[in-house]
Every structure is written in structure tokens, then in C-alpha cells.
Enzyme design. Sequence first.
Site, PDB file in Angstrom:
ATOM      1  N   THR A 121       0.826  -1.212   0.000  1.00 20.09           N
ATOM      2  CA  THR A 121       0.000   0.000   0.000  1.00 20.09           C
ATOM      3  C   THR A 121       0.863   1.265   0.000  1.00 20.09           C
ATOM      4  OG1 THR A 121      -1.416   1.283   1.502  1.00 20.09           O
ATOM      5  CG2 THR A 121      -0.094  -0.389   2.519  1.00 20.09           C
ATOM      6  N   ASP A 122       0.273   2.366  -0.451  1.00 13.91           N
ATOM      7  CA  ASP A 122       0.985   3.653  -0.375  1.00 13.91           C
ATOM      8  C   ASP A 122       1.049   4.169   1.062  1.00 13.91           C
ATOM      9  OD1 ASP A 122      -1.701   4.330  -0.080  1.00 13.91           O
ATOM     10  OD2 ASP A 122      -1.699   5.896  -1.605  1.00 13.91           O
ATOM     11  N   GLU A 123       0.264   3.542   1.954  1.00 15.45           N
ATOM     12  CA  GLU A 123       0.231   4.031   3.343  1.00 15.45           C
ATOM     13  C   GLU A 123       1.569   3.829   4.050  1.00 15.45           C
ATOM     14  OE1 GLU A 123      -3.357   3.180   5.528  1.00 15.45           O
ATOM     15  OE2 GLU A 123      -4.478   2.879   3.683  1.00 15.45           O
TER      16      GLU A 123
ATOM     17  N   TYR B  76      -1.551  -0.795  10.980  1.00 16.60           N
ATOM     18  CA  TYR B  76      -1.702  -1.455   9.674  1.00 16.60           C
ATOM     19  C   TYR B  76      -0.534  -1.117   8.756  1.00 16.60           C
ATOM     20  CZ  TYR B  76      -3.158  -1.891   4.771  1.00 16.60           C
ATOM     21  OH  TYR B  76      -3.196  -2.163   3.433  1.00 16.60           O
TER      22      TYR B  76
ATOM     23  N   LYS C 295       2.504  -3.472   7.186  1.00 17.32           N
ATOM     24  CA  LYS C 295       2.749  -3.629   5.737  1.00 17.32           C
ATOM     25  C   LYS C 295       4.171  -3.178   5.390  1.00 17.32           C
ATOM     26  CE  LYS C 295       0.332  -4.784   2.893  1.00 17.32           C
ATOM     27  NZ  LYS C 295      -0.011  -6.141   2.366  1.00 17.32           N
TER      28      LYS C 295
HETATM   29  P1  NAD Z   1      -9.324  -7.742   2.291  1.00 17.00           P
HETATM   30  O1  NAD Z   1      -9.321  -7.497   3.756  1.00 17.00           O
HETATM   31  O2  NAD Z   1     -10.557  -7.475   1.506  1.00 17.00           O
HETATM   32  O3  NAD Z   1      -8.925  -9.265   2.011  1.00 17.00           O
HETATM   33  C1  NAD Z   1      -7.884  -9.909   2.681  1.00 17.00           C
HETATM   34  C2  NAD Z   1      -8.016 -11.410   2.450  1.00 17.00           C
HETATM   35  O4  NAD Z   1      -6.898 -12.034   3.109  1.00 17.00           O
HETATM   36  C3  NAD Z   1      -9.290 -12.013   3.055  1.00 17.00           C
HETATM   37  O5  NAD Z   1      -9.923 -12.866   2.124  1.00 17.00           O
HETATM   38  C4  NAD Z   1      -8.786 -12.788   4.262  1.00 17.00           C
HETATM   39  O6  NAD Z   1      -9.571 -13.935   4.554  1.00 17.00           O
HETATM   40  C5  NAD Z   1      -7.379 -13.159   3.830  1.00 17.00           C
HETATM   41  N1  NAD Z   1      -6.492 -13.399   4.984  1.00 17.00           N
HETATM   42  C6  NAD Z   1      -6.339 -12.624   6.084  1.00 17.00           C
HETATM   43  N2  NAD Z   1      -5.464 -13.193   6.935  1.00 17.00           N
HETATM   44  C7  NAD Z   1      -5.037 -14.337   6.342  1.00 17.00           C
HETATM   45  C8  NAD Z   1      -4.118 -15.351   6.716  1.00 17.00           C
HETATM   46  N3  NAD Z   1      -3.468 -15.311   7.887  1.00 17.00           N
HETATM   47  N4  NAD Z   1      -3.913 -16.379   5.865  1.00 17.00           N
HETATM   48  C9  NAD Z   1      -4.574 -16.445   4.683  1.00 17.00           C
HETATM   49  N5  NAD Z   1      -5.474 -15.526   4.290  1.00 17.00           N
HETATM   50  C10 NAD Z   1      -5.696 -14.478   5.106  1.00 17.00           C
HETATM   51  O7  NAD Z   1      -8.092  -6.914   1.725  1.00 17.00           O
HETATM   52  P2  NAD Z   1      -7.940  -6.161   0.332  1.00 17.00           P
HETATM   53  O8  NAD Z   1      -8.505  -4.815   0.441  1.00 17.00           O
HETATM   54  O9  NAD Z   1      -8.387  -7.058  -0.755  1.00 17.00           O
HETATM   55  O10 NAD Z   1      -6.350  -5.997   0.261  1.00 17.00           O
HETATM   56  C11 NAD Z   1      -5.538  -7.037  -0.268  1.00 17.00           C
HETATM   57  C12 NAD Z   1      -4.088  -6.634  -0.182  1.00 17.00           C
HETATM   58  O11 NAD Z   1      -3.861  -5.446  -0.902  1.00 17.00           O
HETATM   59  C13 NAD Z   1      -3.586  -6.380   1.245  1.00 17.00           C
HETATM   60  O12 NAD Z   1      -2.300  -6.914   1.358  1.00 17.00           O
HETATM   61  C14 NAD Z   1      -3.590  -4.872   1.359  1.00 17.00           C
HETATM   62  O13 NAD Z   1      -2.605  -4.451   2.280  1.00 17.00           O
HETATM   63  C15 NAD Z   1      -3.239  -4.477  -0.057  1.00 17.00           C
HETATM   64  N6  NAD Z   1      -3.756  -3.160  -0.481  1.00 17.00           N
HETATM   65  C16 NAD Z   1      -5.075  -2.839  -0.299  1.00 17.00           C
HETATM   66  C17 NAD Z   1      -5.539  -1.601  -0.730  1.00 17.00           C
HETATM   67  C18 NAD Z   1      -7.013  -1.226  -0.588  1.00 17.00           C
HETATM   68  O14 NAD Z   1      -7.362  -0.076  -0.859  1.00 17.00           O
HETATM   69  N7  NAD Z   1      -7.896  -2.135  -0.222  1.00 17.00           N
HETATM   70  C19 NAD Z   1      -4.671  -0.703  -1.344  1.00 17.00           C
HETATM   71  C20 NAD Z   1      -3.327  -1.073  -1.511  1.00 17.00           C
HETATM   72  C21 NAD Z   1      -2.890  -2.299  -1.084  1.00 17.00           C
END
Ligand code: NAD
Length: 366
Positions: free
Chosen positions: A139-141, A164, A168
Site C-alpha cells: 500500500t501507499d500508506e 496497519y 505492511k
Molecule cells: P481484504 O481485507 O478485503 O482481504 C484480505 C483477504 O486475506 C481475506 O480474504 C482474508 O480472509 C485473507 N487473509 C487474512 N489473513 C489471512 C491469513 N493469515 N492467511 C490467509 N489468508 C488471510 O483486503 P484487500 O482490500 O483485498 O487488500 C488485499 C491486499 O492489498 C492487502 O495486502 C492490502 O494491504 C493491499 N492493499 C489494499 C488496498 C485497498 O485499498 N484495499 C490498497 C493497496 C494495497
Amino acid sequence: MSQHQSTIFVTGGAGFIGSAVIRHFLATTSTAIVNIDKLTYASSLDSIPEPARQTSRYVLARTDICDGEALRELFARYRPQGVIHLAAESHVDRSIDGPQEFIKTNINGTFTLLQEALRYFRTLAPSERKTFRLLHVSTDEVFGSLGPEGAFTEQSAYAPNSPYSASKAASDHLVRAWCETYELPCLISNCSNNYGPYQFPEKLIPHMIIRALAEESLPVYGDGQNVRDWLYVEDHARALQTILAHGKIGETYNVGGRNERTNLNVVDRVCLLLDRLQPSSRGDRSRLISFVADRPGHDRRYAIDASKLERELGWKANENFESGLEKTVRWYLANKAWWQAIRQSGYDASRLGLVAPAAQDGARLG
Ligand code: NAD
């Protein structure tokens, strides 16, 4: 699943972005997918619709990424050519109330995945090693908060402010170290805020759509002037496919769509779209907006400079914020059953992450 197809692992594939990645790969490639997901509260198996789930190219492995033995078996069984690592605890407000799960999954889980990927990588023939890649999705965070000008680049210093983003950031550093020290072929992407179909209702845009439809107040944190840079989730899925296929080992790529908006502006736009697409007899939805206590440590502004990804790998966002938001609002209107099932299963949309006094004195830490 045939051993001869190209296979990739997607961790966190039952989550918001992971499911978009899987839908994209199944629709546009012949790659087989192993979805490694623990199925936490944030997951939804319905995010991968029935026809896709039924193909022989898709397998769900209900597995915790902290479970090294289980990961080892999956690597030995499916012998993937790549890993897209998305599994994480992802909600900033929850990380304030309960950071422990964030440390476990985002740091220890990433460490365990790296160890098992490396163990597997070392069993590969030299020709297979040449093509294996692990893409860590971040993430950009991790870069902290910007002033009114400028944007994060791949050279920006890390300065995470929430549990969080700190977790990350730690995972990004681990991935970098495994690439530099053990020569595991890794890539990292840092993306701005995503939005689109199948996003869990605790995140800003679905939270506001669902509350507005229920005629509930629309709680905007602080003065509503915090700025986020929004990217439609399907553009992110395409970016990840591009980086996995064409990115340079050891490199980091920023992903973003140049769509900076204040939170208040986002909520206003959601209200206007709902007023147009499903008018309320009680009047404009903006009457529901209320300002509430700010999130502790709330970063003021994020903005992503994605020109490296655009220039070097030819990716470009297809959606601007207006087109993507309209698609998103229409999707939530057309798919009420998806989010109503989440609400019925116990998610109550209550305010999280306020650092209650009980938590500050240690009583609720964990
Ligand atoms: P989300 O919370 O919707 O989904 C996360 C998934 O990971 C879920 O299905 C959960 O069951 C699974 N999970 C959690 N802990 C686990 C574990 N210990 N073992 C296996 N599976 C596990 O998250 P998202 O929004 O889809 O984000 C996905 C990734 O992208 C993350 O790594 C997040 O940091 C990154 N990201 C998200 C955003 C955003 O805006 N949502 C932006 C940039 C990066």
C-alpha cells in the site's frame, strides 16, 4: 488441476482485491489459480462467482499463511510459476483496536510465505527458476502522510503511521531482504486506495452507499479534508498481472490512477449518484452527512505517482473516478444480496479505531 497448465498462487483471493485478481486471470488467461485464504471475516467466497469457481482451473485452499507446513504441501502439490501475495489484515481502524492480528498475518505470515516460497524455489530446475516470481502487494500508506503538494514515488522514504501501515512496511522490508539476500525473485507494488465491486462494507465507499440506502447518518471523520488517491480495483488487478509478467526482479512499482479526492468529496459524489440512480422520497442524501471524531493518527494526504509503471510496463488506468464510482454504486445497488448477507452474518458497521481510554491503559490491548 492439470500439472501442465501454468499455475499461480493468489493469497487472500477471497478478499476484495484478491478476488478481482482471480476473476481477471480466469477471464483473460488460461492460467490455473490456487486461492490460499484463511477465510477471515473480510472474505467472501461469493466474490468469485459460481461459473468461475466451478472451472478446473480454480482451487480454494483454506489455509493460514502463518502455517508453514500447509504452505509447503501446497507448493509441492501445485508447483506454481508465480505467487501474488495479497493475504493481509487490511482495515486501519481495526489495526488501532487490535494490532496483534496485523502483526501475525502481515509480518509473520509474509515471513512464513517467503520461507516456503524460497524452499520451493530452491527445488526448481534452473530454467524454472528463471521464470518464477513472487509479487508482494502493498500500500501507499507505508510512506506516511503528504503535505498539500507532491506525490509518493518509488524513492519515497517509509514513514508508516498506523499499526496497519507499519505491519505492511515491515512485510515490504522482509520481501526486499529475501530478494537481496536469498535471491528469491520478488517484486513489490505499492498501491493507493482501491474501490469497486465486492469491497467489504467497512471501507469508506461501500460503508457510505449502504448507510445512505438505509437512511442512516454518513459519518465523515474529522473535517473531511483528508485526501486519498482512488483506483478502481479492476485497474489494480490488471496492474498486478502486468507487474508479475513483465516487472523487473527486485523492483518496486507504485500503482495509482491520479484520482485525488477529499473524503468529503467522495461522500458527496456517492450521495449525488444515489440521488440520481435511486432517489429517496426524503430528499437529497447529503442531508445525512455528519462530522465525527477523527481517526487517531489519520494521515492527511496520499497521492501516488505511477509514472514508472506507465512508462516501463505500459500500464494505464482505464477508469477515472467518475466512471469507476458510478460502476461501483450501480454494482452495490444491483447486488444487495451480497452485502446484506455480510450484514446478516453479524457485521454491525459500528465505529472502530477510536483508541478508547480502556485500550490506552492496556486493558484492551491485543
Ligand atoms: P481484504 O481485507 O478485503 O482481504 C484480505 C483477504 O486475506 C481475506 O480474504 C482474508 O480472509 C485473507 N487473509 C487474512 N489473513 C489471512 C491469513 N493469515 N492467511 C490467509 N489468508 C488471510 O483486503 P484487500 O482490500 O483485498 O487488500 C488485499 C491486499 O492489498 C492487502 O495486502 C492490502 O494491504 C493491499 N492493499 C489494499 C488496498 C485497498 O485499498 N484495499 C490498497 C493497496 C494495497
